[in-house]
Motif scaffolding. Structure first.
Motif, short mmCIF file in Angstrom:
data_model
loop_
_atom_site.label_atom_id
_atom_site.label_comp_id
_atom_site.label_asym_id
_atom_site.label_seq_id
_atom_site.Cartn_x
_atom_site.Cartn_y
_atom_site.Cartn_z
N GLU A 1 24.86 -35.45 13.67
CA GLU A 1 24.55 -36.55 12.75
C GLU A 1 24.25 -35.99 11.37
OE1 GLU A 1 21.35 -38.76 14.41
OE2 GLU A 1 22.40 -39.25 16.27
N GLY A 2 24.15 -36.91 10.43
CA GLY A 2 23.82 -36.50 9.07
C GLY A 2 22.43 -35.91 8.99
N GLY A 3 22.16 -35.27 7.86
CA GLY A 3 20.86 -34.63 7.70
C GLY A 3 20.78 -33.35 8.52
N LYS A 4 21.93 -32.77 8.85
CA LYS A 4 22.03 -31.53 9.64
C LYS A 4 21.37 -31.67 11.02
CE LYS A 4 22.05 -28.61 5.48
NZ LYS A 4 21.42 -27.47 4.79
N ARG A 5 21.40 -32.89 11.56
CA ARG A 5 20.81 -33.11 12.88
C ARG A 5 21.83 -32.77 13.97
NH1 ARG A 5 18.79 -37.64 10.07
NH2 ARG A 5 20.39 -38.99 10.96
N THR A 6 21.41 -31.89 14.86
CA THR A 6 22.27 -31.47 15.97
C THR A 6 22.22 -32.50 17.09
OG1 THR A 6 21.87 -29.15 15.46
CG2 THR A 6 22.71 -29.65 17.67
N GLY A 7 23.37 -32.80 17.67
CA GLY A 7 23.41 -33.74 18.78
C GLY A 7 22.72 -33.18 20.02
N ALA A 8 22.29 -34.06 20.90
CA ALA A 8 21.60 -33.64 22.12
C ALA A 8 22.58 -32.94 23.07
CB ALA A 8 20.98 -34.85 22.81
N ASP A 9 22.09 -31.92 23.77
CA ASP A 9 22.90 -31.25 24.78
C ASP A 9 23.08 -32.16 25.99
OD1 ASP A 9 23.00 -28.99 23.21
OD2 ASP A 9 21.41 -27.92 24.29
N GLY A 10 24.21 -32.01 26.65
CA GLY A 10 24.41 -32.74 27.89
C GLY A 10 23.46 -32.22 28.96
N LYS A 11 23.02 -33.11 29.84
CA LYS A 11 22.08 -32.72 30.88
C LYS A 11 22.76 -31.81 31.90
CE LYS A 11 18.87 -34.60 34.31
NZ LYS A 11 18.35 -35.85 34.96
N ASP A 12 22.11 -30.66 32.18
CA ASP A 12 22.64 -29.74 33.19
C ASP A 12 22.42 -30.32 34.59
OD1 ASP A 12 23.23 -27.93 31.18
OD2 ASP A 12 21.33 -26.86 31.39
N ILE A 13 23.33 -29.99 35.49
CA ILE A 13 23.14 -30.34 36.90
C ILE A 13 22.83 -29.06 37.67
CG2 ILE A 13 24.31 -31.15 38.99
CD1 ILE A 13 25.74 -33.18 37.38
N ILE A 14 21.70 -29.06 38.36
CA ILE A 14 21.26 -27.88 39.12
C ILE A 14 21.39 -28.18 40.61
CG2 ILE A 14 19.35 -26.33 39.62
CD1 ILE A 14 18.29 -26.83 36.82
#
Length: 330
Positions: free
Chosen positions: A77-90
């Protein structure tokens, strides 16, 4: 077999998440007429991870998971915001689980420790936002990276039981009876071949609150390495045993011949098994007197530690435990 809770082989499709796309965005603030690029990076796609769990002893909980799919990462996103990582499956698996590529049969890794985590299928990396591509000559880049796609692959998980001692013998050699006599395990016992259809584990109590783990492997017959009888399906469990305890009944036609056949089948399956420490227990010894035992001792291969036992009458079981303990810690 179908109703058994012991599942040592599963195959499923593992699909990791795709990485999120980088953002193309420019700073828009009051009194800042020429705001530069500030697009953030996309988030990483979710991993598929295997984790060792000492409380599990079977792959039953994964038997009906035909597809394991992780979430994709979110876009930047704007403002140099990094998108959320996808949830890992353990996925929790028993110790001794081997992960293989289903198509090539190539071994990826093995889970041997409680809490050990290994990435099975890695998620795609997130794309870089346009903030990373600004230069002195291109101060307003109108492009960003797309995220890497996830990986889709078919995986096989095989369980190899971890035990200190593995019982090796022909059907009806008395392996299950021994395990039930010296541990709390209660395998099925019958007077017909192949009573044991799945491996059984038992914890054997020793002196001064010590213990060791014993595995009862389904009976081997001549030609098992070529697929006869129950074939090689359960031979892999012997690979993870520290010591091989060969069990041959006292009423066998020839102790030496049976021992050589068993040894030959193990060697055909995996020559490395021949490097393991070996002990011999001659079972059903309650039918023998001292003279018969002395005659049979001549058939025992040289340099092979042995003991006559009877699981029913408890004859020499403490001596067998001593022999096993010494072999484990020698």
């Amino acid at each position: 077999m179908a109703d058994s809770n012991f599942i040592d082989y599963v195959k499923f499709c593992s699909r990791s998440g795709a990485g999120g796309a980088g953002s193309v965005h420019f700073r828009r603030e009051k009194h800042v007429p020429k705001g530069g690029p500030d697009g953030g990076d996309g988030g990483r796609g979710g991993h598929i991870i295997l984790r060792g769990n000492s409380q599990h002893w079977t792959l039953l909980h994964l038997k009906y998971k035909k597809h394991v799919i992780a979430d994709s990462g979110k876009g930047g996103e704007g403002g140099k915001r990094t998108g959320a990582d996808g949830k890992d499956i353990i996925l929790d698996v028993p110790l001794g689980t081997v992960a293989k590529d289903a198509e090539t049969g190539e071994k990826r890794f093995e889970i041997t420790e409680d809490g050990q985590k290994v990435i099975l299928t890695a998620g795609g990396r997130g794309g870089l936002g346009n903030d990373h591509f600004k230069t002195a000559t291109n101060q307003a880049p109108h492009f960003a990276q797309t995220g890497e796609p996830g990986i889709e692959e078919w995986i096989v998980l095989e369980l190899k039981l971890l035990a200190d001692v593995g019982l090796v013998g022909f059907p009806n050699a008395g392996k299950s009876t021994l395990l039930s006599s010296i541990s709390a395990a209660r395998p099925e016992i019958g007077d017909y071949p192949f009573t044991t259809l799945v491996p059984n584990l038992g914890v054997v109590s020793y002196r001064d609150d010590k213990s060791f783990v014993m595995a009862d492997i389904p009976g081997i017959i001549e030609g098992a390495a070529e697929g006869k009888g129950l074939g090689i399906r359960f031979l892999r469990h012997i690979e993870r045993n520290s010591i091989l305890l060969f069990m041959i009944p006292s009423d066998a036609t020839s102790i030496e011949d049976q021992y050589r056949i068993l040894l030959g089948e193990l060697g055909k399956y995996n020559p490395e098994l021949l490097d393991k420490k070996r002990l011999l227990a001659i079972s059903k010894a309650d039918m023998l007197d001292t003279d018969l035992m002395k005659e049979m001792e001549a058939e025992v291969p040289k340099d092979l530690p042995y003991v006559f036992i009877s699981s029913v009458s408890q004859f020499n079981l403490d001596k067998l435990k001593d022999l096993i303990w010494q072999a484990i810690h020698s």
